[in-house]
Design an enzyme around this catalytic site. Structure first.
Site, PDB file in Angstrom:
ATOM      1  N   HIS A  88      15.293 -16.024  -3.741  1.00  0.00           N
ATOM      2  CA  HIS A  88      15.535 -14.976  -4.727  1.00  0.00           C
ATOM      3  C   HIS A  88      16.205 -15.643  -5.942  1.00  0.00           C
ATOM      4  O   HIS A  88      16.913 -16.634  -5.798  1.00  0.00           O
ATOM      5  CB  HIS A  88      16.467 -13.945  -4.080  1.00  0.00           C
ATOM      6  CG  HIS A  88      16.727 -12.725  -4.902  1.00  0.00           C
ATOM      7  ND1 HIS A  88      17.674 -12.697  -5.899  1.00  0.00           N
ATOM      8  CD2 HIS A  88      16.171 -11.493  -4.869  1.00  0.00           C
ATOM      9  CE1 HIS A  88      17.692 -11.478  -6.437  1.00  0.00           C
ATOM     10  NE2 HIS A  88      16.794 -10.739  -5.839  1.00  0.00           N
TER      11      HIS A  88
ATOM     12  N   LYS B  63      21.499  -3.035   0.984  1.00  0.00           N
ATOM     13  CA  LYS B  63      20.292  -3.321   1.787  1.00  0.00           C
ATOM     14  C   LYS B  63      20.511  -3.024   3.264  1.00  0.00           C
ATOM     15  O   LYS B  63      19.608  -3.242   4.081  1.00  0.00           O
ATOM     16  CB  LYS B  63      19.875  -4.789   1.593  1.00  0.00           C
ATOM     17  CG  LYS B  63      19.235  -5.034   0.243  1.00  0.00           C
ATOM     18  CD  LYS B  63      19.036  -6.501  -0.069  1.00  0.00           C
ATOM     19  CE  LYS B  63      18.020  -7.200   0.769  1.00  0.00           C
ATOM     20  NZ  LYS B  63      16.681  -7.244   0.163  1.00  0.00           N
TER      21      LYS B  63
ATOM     22  N   GLN C 258      18.649 -10.498   3.055  1.00  0.00           N
ATOM     23  CA  GLN C 258      17.533  -9.875   3.779  1.00  0.00           C
ATOM     24  C   GLN C 258      17.728  -9.984   5.282  1.00  0.00           C
ATOM     25  O   GLN C 258      17.144  -9.213   6.042  1.00  0.00           O
ATOM     26  CB  GLN C 258      16.202 -10.540   3.377  1.00  0.00           C
ATOM     27  CG  GLN C 258      14.960  -9.836   3.915  1.00  0.00           C
ATOM     28  CD  GLN C 258      14.809  -8.403   3.424  1.00  0.00           C
ATOM     29  OE1 GLN C 258      15.151  -8.090   2.284  1.00  0.00           O
ATOM     30  NE2 GLN C 258      14.359  -7.506   4.285  1.00  0.00           N
TER      31      GLN C 258
ATOM     32  N   ASP D 163      21.986 -17.389   2.093  1.00  0.00           N
ATOM     33  CA  ASP D 163      21.765 -16.097   1.450  1.00  0.00           C
ATOM     34  C   ASP D 163      21.285 -15.170   2.575  1.00  0.00           C
ATOM     35  O   ASP D 163      20.148 -15.303   3.051  1.00  0.00           O
ATOM     36  CB  ASP D 163      20.710 -16.251   0.356  1.00  0.00           C
ATOM     37  CG  ASP D 163      20.242 -14.907  -0.190  1.00  0.00           C
ATOM     38  OD1 ASP D 163      19.610 -14.902  -1.260  1.00  0.00           O
ATOM     39  OD2 ASP D 163      20.501 -13.857   0.447  1.00  0.00           O
TER      40      ASP D 163
ATOM     41  N   CYS E 252      11.891 -10.776  -7.707  1.00  0.00           N
ATOM     42  CA  CYS E 252      12.903 -11.768  -8.121  1.00  0.00           C
ATOM     43  C   CYS E 252      12.687 -13.087  -7.386  1.00  0.00           C
ATOM     44  O   CYS E 252      13.645 -13.740  -6.966  1.00  0.00           O
ATOM     45  CB  CYS E 252      14.312 -11.249  -7.856  1.00  0.00           C
ATOM     46  SG  CYS E 252      14.674  -9.739  -8.708  1.00  0.00           S
TER      47      CYS E 252
HETATM   48  C1  LIG Z   1      17.018 -12.590  -0.264  1.00  0.00           C
HETATM   49  C2  LIG Z   1      17.793 -11.887  -1.356  1.00  0.00           C
HETATM   50  N1  LIG Z   1      18.779 -12.575  -1.993  1.00  0.00           N
HETATM   51  C3  LIG Z   1      19.527 -11.994  -2.972  1.00  0.00           C
HETATM   52  C4  LIG Z   1      19.296 -10.690  -3.358  1.00  0.00           C
HETATM   53  C5  LIG Z   1      20.163 -10.087  -4.456  1.00  0.00           C
HETATM   54  O1  LIG Z   1      20.919  -9.057  -3.913  1.00  0.00           O
HETATM   55  P1  LIG Z   1      21.688  -8.053  -4.902  1.00  0.00           P
HETATM   56  O2  LIG Z   1      20.652  -7.540  -5.860  1.00  0.00           O
HETATM   57  O3  LIG Z   1      22.223  -6.980  -3.989  1.00  0.00           O
HETATM   58  O4  LIG Z   1      22.778  -8.864  -5.564  1.00  0.00           O
HETATM   59  C6  LIG Z   1      18.281  -9.935  -2.736  1.00  0.00           C
HETATM   60  C7  LIG Z   1      18.042  -8.503  -3.158  1.00  0.00           C
HETATM   61  N2  LIG Z   1      16.748  -7.998  -2.840  1.00  0.00           N
HETATM   62  C8  LIG Z   1      15.989  -7.551  -3.970  1.00  0.00           C
HETATM   63  C9  LIG Z   1      16.545  -6.335  -4.651  1.00  0.00           C
HETATM   64  O5  LIG Z   1      15.335  -5.659  -5.130  1.00  0.00           O
HETATM   65  N3  LIG Z   1      14.220  -6.154  -4.436  1.00  0.00           N
HETATM   66  C10 LIG Z   1      14.568  -7.211  -3.665  1.00  0.00           C
HETATM   67  O6  LIG Z   1      13.855  -7.786  -2.872  1.00  0.00           O
HETATM   68  C11 LIG Z   1      17.511 -10.543  -1.715  1.00  0.00           C
HETATM   69  O7  LIG Z   1      16.544  -9.861  -1.077  1.00  0.00           O
END
Ligand SMILES: Cc1ncc(COP(=O)(O)O)c(CN[C@@H]2CONC2=O)c1O
Length: 413
Positions: A125, A229, A206, A203, A369
């Site tokens: 991400h 999440k 997920q 991280d 992202c």
């Molecule tokens: C693997 C992973 N890392 C970091 C983040 C960042 O988290 P925050 O936004 O809570 O700081 C997400 C958020 N998942 C995103 C949020 O929208 N769609 C997604 O897949 C994620 O899925």
């Protein structure tokens, strides 16, 4: 599996009774973006504001004691949830993004220098790539990647090559990909890094909502995740840092609560973890985070994972029968979380999501992202269906029916 109380669970989520697009039942399948909230979480926040609201850690009146107690009880719950050796290693942040930026700022700036290498992976991400790009640029360090194979599994021989340079200062990766659902070989990575004396950041955004996390068993040094999440409100998450590292880290933000004494030109810091929690925190949503953890612990993370494996396996099987469908990632269910990214031949994902939305089904279309991964997959974007504790096989059937409609509309064979 019969023991899983799916109907009772769904009754806890008022939003799941909604209709959308002219009376169609909502089928919510975008849980990797954010999850819905059970009444237990909503009520905990409501109760806090109705009966216990005050600022924390300072005043001595009963209301403030109650607010502080509720806030610190949430910290205890987070510590237990990830099996932290102590509560002092748990720092509340806004979410995974802030958690990783805190590490890049407070640990990275003091430990990464010119010529050093930060290793990450192709499926990260942006919140686990961009902070490291900023740090590397500032320090004259380098970013290196572990590539993935066609099934989305990490090529760990590349990690060996990076470690052999003797210049790697941190390895940072997602325990579960929010696009492919890949559950990475954390033992393989952590053992290599331990042997090389290189710290590991996981991280867990997920992974933490969907599988049992034990930071001691994982052998990592930093662990970041987000409440939204995992049934909790937005704006609250947690960073776990191994004590020996945390004690050496300088503060992230300066201000109230993170200090012991402030003089004109000198300030001493508060104890852990308060040294990293400056200013009035997001108290009510932290209480909500605690209620979300209670809810998940009530279900049991093993049952949460078992339910999702069953739903995901069913979805993979049914979606394989949809004409023109390409599904990304492994079909080895033990290595895949409840996330399925897919594309239809040359139909743009936004068109797919729009048609599916017309049937009441909410999935995500975009780059999630993870644009480095999109480049690897040679696509601008994907569709993504992602499951959680309240999804059913009927939800999957509704998804597949809507995808069949896409195939018909675009005359896909
Ligand atoms: C693997 C992973 N890392 C970091 C983040 C960042 O988290 P925050 O936004 O809570 O700081 C997400 C958020 N998942 C995103 C949020 O929208 N769609 C997604 O897949 C994620 O899925």
């Amino acid at each position: 599996q019969s023991a899983y109380p799916i109907e009772e669970i769904r009754a806890d989520f008022p939003i799941l009774s909604r209709t959308v697009r002219g009376g169609k039942p909502l089928v919510y399948l975008d849980n990797a973006s954010t999850t819905q909230k059970p009444v237990q979480v909503i009520s905990a926040i409501d109760d806090y504001y109705r009966n216990h609201n005050a600022n924390i850690h300072r005043a001595v009146y009963e209301l403030a004691e109650e607010a502080t107690g509720a806030y610190e009880a949430a910290r205890d719950k987070v510590a237990r949830f990830i099996n932290s050796p102590s509560r002092e290693e748990v720092i509340f942040v806004r979410g995974t993004t802030e958690a990783i930026n805190l590490v890049a700022y407070s640990w990275g700036r003091a430990n990464v220098g010119p010529g050093d290498i930060i290793v990450t992976t192709e499926y990260e991400h942006h919140s686990n790539i961009v902070p490291w790009q900023l740090l590397a640029k500032e320090k004259g360090a380098e970013l290196a990647y572990i590539d993935i194979d066609e099934k989305g599994e990490l090529l760990l021989e590349q990690l060996d090559e990076h470690l052999e340079t003797g210049r790697v200062k941190l390895v940072t990766f997602s325990l579960m990909s929010n696009v492919l659902g890949t559950i990475s070989d954390v033992q393989g990575i952590a053992s290599r890094c331990k042997a090389a004396g290189v710290p590991v950041l996981i991280d867990g955004a997920q992974a933490a909502p969907h599988m049992r996390v034990d930071v001691q068993a994982l052998g990592c040094d930093f662990f970041a995740f987000s409440g939204h999440k995992m049934l909790a409100p937005t704006g609250i998450g947690a960073l776990w840092v191994r004590r020996e590292i945390l004690e050496k880290m300088g503060p992230f933000h300066g201000g109230g609560d993170m200090i012991r004494e402030v003089h004109k030109f000198e300030t001493t810091w508060n104890d852990l973890p308060y040294k990293f929690e400056a200013g009035t925190p997001n108290i009510a949503d932290t209480v909500g985070f605690g209620a979300a953890i209670d809810y998940l612990e009530g279900l049991g993370m093993e049952d949460v994972r078992r339910h999702e494996k069953s739903i995901t396996e069913y979805a993979l099987k049914r979606m394989a029968g949809v004409k023109g469908m390409t599904i990304y990632g492994t079909d080895e269910i033990s290595r895949r979380g409840g996330v399925i990214s897919f594309n239809f031949a040359d139909v743009h994902p936004h068109d797919v999501a729009q048609i599916v939305d017309g049937e009441g089904v909410a999935i995500r279309s975009g780059h999630h992202c993870a644009q480095v991964l999109m480049e690897k997959l040679c696509v601008p974007a994907t569709n993504r269906a992602s499951f959680y504790v309240y999804n059913t096989r009927e939800d999957v059937d509704a998804l597949v029916t809507s995808l069949d409609k896409v195939a018909r509309l675009f005359k896909l064979e």
